[in-house]
Write a protein that holds these residues in place. Structure first.
Motif, PDB file in Angstrom:
ATOM      1  N   ALA A   1      25.309 -17.864  -9.580  1.00 52.07           N
ATOM      2  CA  ALA A   1      25.647 -16.499  -9.944  1.00 52.07           C
ATOM      3  C   ALA A   1      26.409 -15.852  -8.789  1.00 52.07           C
ATOM      4  CB  ALA A   1      24.385 -15.707 -10.252  1.00 52.07           C
ATOM      5  N   PRO A   2      27.428 -15.064  -9.100  1.00 50.75           N
ATOM      6  CA  PRO A   2      28.183 -14.395  -8.033  1.00 50.75           C
ATOM      7  C   PRO A   2      27.320 -13.354  -7.322  1.00 50.75           C
ATOM      8  CG  PRO A   2      29.024 -13.784 -10.201  1.00 50.75           C
ATOM      9  CD  PRO A   2      27.946 -14.792 -10.417  1.00 50.75           C
ATOM     10  N   VAL A   3      27.533 -13.227  -6.028  1.00 49.42           N
ATOM     11  CA  VAL A   3      26.823 -12.232  -5.223  1.00 49.42           C
ATOM     12  C   VAL A   3      27.788 -11.099  -4.914  1.00 49.42           C
ATOM     13  CG1 VAL A   3      25.646 -11.788  -3.039  1.00 49.42           C
ATOM     14  CG2 VAL A   3      25.286 -13.965  -4.231  1.00 49.42           C
ATOM     15  N   VAL A   4      27.346  -9.868  -5.182  1.00 54.65           N
ATOM     16  CA  VAL A   4      28.133  -8.664  -4.935  1.00 54.65           C
ATOM     17  C   VAL A   4      27.378  -7.832  -3.912  1.00 54.65           C
ATOM     18  CG1 VAL A   4      29.109  -6.580  -5.964  1.00 54.65           C
ATOM     19  CG2 VAL A   4      29.029  -8.708  -7.296  1.00 54.65           C
ATOM     20  N   ILE A   5      28.083  -7.331  -2.890  1.00 53.17           N
ATOM     21  CA  ILE A   5      27.424  -6.507  -1.873  1.00 53.17           C
ATOM     22  C   ILE A   5      28.149  -5.178  -1.699  1.00 53.17           C
ATOM     23  CG2 ILE A   5      26.497  -8.487  -0.612  1.00 53.17           C
ATOM     24  CD1 ILE A   5      28.742  -8.025   1.480  1.00 53.17           C
ATOM     25  N   VAL A   6      27.399  -4.196  -1.210  1.00 51.11           N
ATOM     26  CA  VAL A   6      27.923  -2.887  -0.835  1.00 51.11           C
ATOM     27  C   VAL A   6      27.489  -2.673   0.618  1.00 51.11           C
ATOM     28  CG1 VAL A   6      27.976  -0.425  -1.373  1.00 51.11           C
ATOM     29  CG2 VAL A   6      27.608  -2.102  -3.214  1.00 51.11           C
ATOM     30  N   PRO A   7      28.366  -3.008   1.587  1.00 51.43           N
ATOM     31  CA  PRO A   7      27.955  -3.071   2.995  1.00 51.43           C
ATOM     32  C   PRO A   7      27.874  -1.723   3.705  1.00 51.43           C
ATOM     33  CG  PRO A   7      30.244  -3.672   2.812  1.00 51.43           C
ATOM     34  CD  PRO A   7      29.748  -3.449   1.415  1.00 51.43           C
ATOM     35  N   THR A   8      27.148  -0.789   3.160  1.00 55.59           N
ATOM     36  CA  THR A   8      27.030   0.534   3.770  1.00 55.59           C
ATOM     37  C   THR A   8      26.294   0.494   5.100  1.00 55.59           C
ATOM     38  OG1 THR A   8      27.052   1.556   1.600  1.00 55.59           O
ATOM     39  CG2 THR A   8      26.190   2.877   3.409  1.00 55.59           C
ATOM     40  N   LYS A   9      25.185  -0.204   5.147  1.00 51.51           N
ATOM     41  CA  LYS A   9      24.350  -0.233   6.358  1.00 51.51           C
ATOM     42  C   LYS A   9      24.728  -1.355   7.318  1.00 51.51           C
ATOM     43  CE  LYS A   9      21.492   3.136   5.505  1.00 51.51           C
ATOM     44  NZ  LYS A   9      21.244   4.227   6.397  1.00 51.51           N
ATOM     45  N   TYR A  10      25.480  -2.328   6.867  1.00 49.20           N
ATOM     46  CA  TYR A  10      25.884  -3.411   7.759  1.00 49.20           C
ATOM     47  C   TYR A  10      27.402  -3.429   7.912  1.00 49.20           C
ATOM     48  CZ  TYR A  10      25.141  -5.454   3.099  1.00 49.20           C
ATOM     49  OH  TYR A  10      25.073  -5.669   1.749  1.00 49.20           O
ATOM     50  N   TYR A  11      27.925  -2.257   8.255  1.00 47.85           N
ATOM     51  CA  TYR A  11      29.365  -2.039   8.399  1.00 47.85           C
ATOM     52  C   TYR A  11      29.993  -2.799   9.562  1.00 47.85           C
ATOM     53  CZ  TYR A  11      27.459   1.378  11.646  1.00 47.85           C
ATOM     54  OH  TYR A  11      26.743   1.983  12.652  1.00 47.85           O
ATOM     55  N   SER A  12      29.176  -3.231  10.530  1.00 48.20           N
ATOM     56  CA  SER A  12      29.746  -3.938  11.684  1.00 48.20           C
ATOM     57  C   SER A  12      29.917  -5.440  11.429  1.00 48.20           C
ATOM     58  CB  SER A  12      28.872  -3.723  12.922  1.00 48.20           C
ATOM     59  OG  SER A  12      27.582  -4.270  12.711  1.00 48.20           O
ATOM     60  N   THR A  13      29.429  -5.915  10.292  1.00 49.20           N
ATOM     61  CA  THR A  13      29.585  -7.337   9.957  1.00 49.20           C
ATOM     62  C   THR A  13      31.039  -7.599   9.583  1.00 49.20           C
ATOM     63  OG1 THR A  13      27.329  -7.383   9.102  1.00 49.20           O
ATOM     64  CG2 THR A  13      28.777  -9.188   8.449  1.00 49.20           C
ATOM     65  N   PRO A  14      31.673  -8.576  10.218  1.00 54.79           N
ATOM     66  CA  PRO A  14      33.073  -8.872   9.882  1.00 54.79           C
ATOM     67  C   PRO A  14      33.198  -9.403   8.456  1.00 54.79           C
ATOM     68  CG  PRO A  14      32.375 -10.049  11.878  1.00 54.79           C
ATOM     69  CD  PRO A  14      31.168  -9.404  11.298  1.00 54.79           C
ATOM     70  N   THR A  15      34.279  -9.058   7.806  1.00 54.84           N
ATOM     71  CA  THR A  15      34.527  -9.525   6.444  1.00 54.84           C
ATOM     72  C   THR A  15      34.529 -11.051   6.376  1.00 54.84           C
ATOM     73  OG1 THR A  15      35.824  -7.541   6.046  1.00 54.84           O
ATOM     74  CG2 THR A  15      36.116  -9.323   4.490  1.00 54.84           C
ATOM     75  N   SER A  16      34.967 -11.693   7.460  1.00 56.02           N
ATOM     76  CA  SER A  16      34.979 -13.164   7.471  1.00 56.02           C
ATOM     77  C   SER A  16      33.573 -13.729   7.249  1.00 56.02           C
ATOM     78  CB  SER A  16      35.554 -13.682   8.791  1.00 56.02           C
ATOM     79  OG  SER A  16      34.789 -13.206   9.897  1.00 56.02           O
ATOM     80  N   ARG A  17      32.557 -13.023   7.713  1.00 55.76           N
ATOM     81  CA  ARG A  17      31.174 -13.477   7.514  1.00 55.76           C
ATOM     82  C   ARG A  17      30.812 -13.449   6.030  1.00 55.76           C
ATOM     83  NH1 ARG A  17      27.459 -16.918   8.283  1.00 55.76           N
ATOM     84  NH2 ARG A  17      25.359 -16.117   8.462  1.00 55.76           N
ATOM     85  N   PHE A  18      31.288 -12.452   5.318  1.00 56.07           N
ATOM     86  CA  PHE A  18      31.036 -12.376   3.883  1.00 56.07           C
ATOM     87  C   PHE A  18      31.651 -13.589   3.183  1.00 56.07           C
ATOM     88  CE2 PHE A  18      31.343  -7.511   4.535  1.00 56.07           C
ATOM     89  CZ  PHE A  18      30.077  -7.472   5.063  1.00 56.07           C
ATOM     90  N   HIS A  19      32.860 -13.961   3.614  1.00 58.10           N
ATOM     91  CA  HIS A  19      33.515 -15.150   3.047  1.00 58.10           C
ATOM     92  C   HIS A  19      32.682 -16.401   3.343  1.00 58.10           C
ATOM     93  CE1 HIS A  19      37.228 -13.234   1.739  1.00 58.10           C
ATOM     94  NE2 HIS A  19      37.275 -12.588   2.892  1.00 58.10           N
TER      95      HIS A  19
END
Length: 86
Positions: A1-19
């Motif tokens: 299943a696809p995972v969807v996030i709303v990074p409000t509280k973890y704004y310092s995490t680089p987008t590359s980490r999400f990938h």
């Protein structure tokens, strides 16, 4: 299943980490909303301070842009179709 996030509280995490984690979708809406609140507060302060719209007019979206975002062409087409003719 696809995972969807709303990074409000973890704004310092680089987008590359999400990938790396295989996140399917990132929703940035919270920051867009928060940015708009800041802009509205600053604009309101300026209007109150100046008692004029003169110094904010060039810094805000045009009325035409608001209508474009609302897709007013669809509303106009619907009005032409459904409203009684004058």
């Amino acid at each position: 299943a696809p995972v969807v996030i709303v990074p409000t509280k973890y704004y310092s995490t680089p987008t590359s980490r999400f990938h790396e984690l295989g996140i399917a979708t990132v929703i940035w809406a919270n920051h867009n909303l928060r940015a708009s609140v800041t802009a509205m507060q600053e604009t309101s302060r300026r209007i109150l301070s100046d008692q004029s719209l003169l110094n904010v007019e060039k810094k805000v979206a045009t009325v035409q842009e608001i209508f474009r975002l609302q897709q007013d062409h669809e509303l106009k087409a619907a009005e032409g179709r459904y409203l009684p003719k004058k």
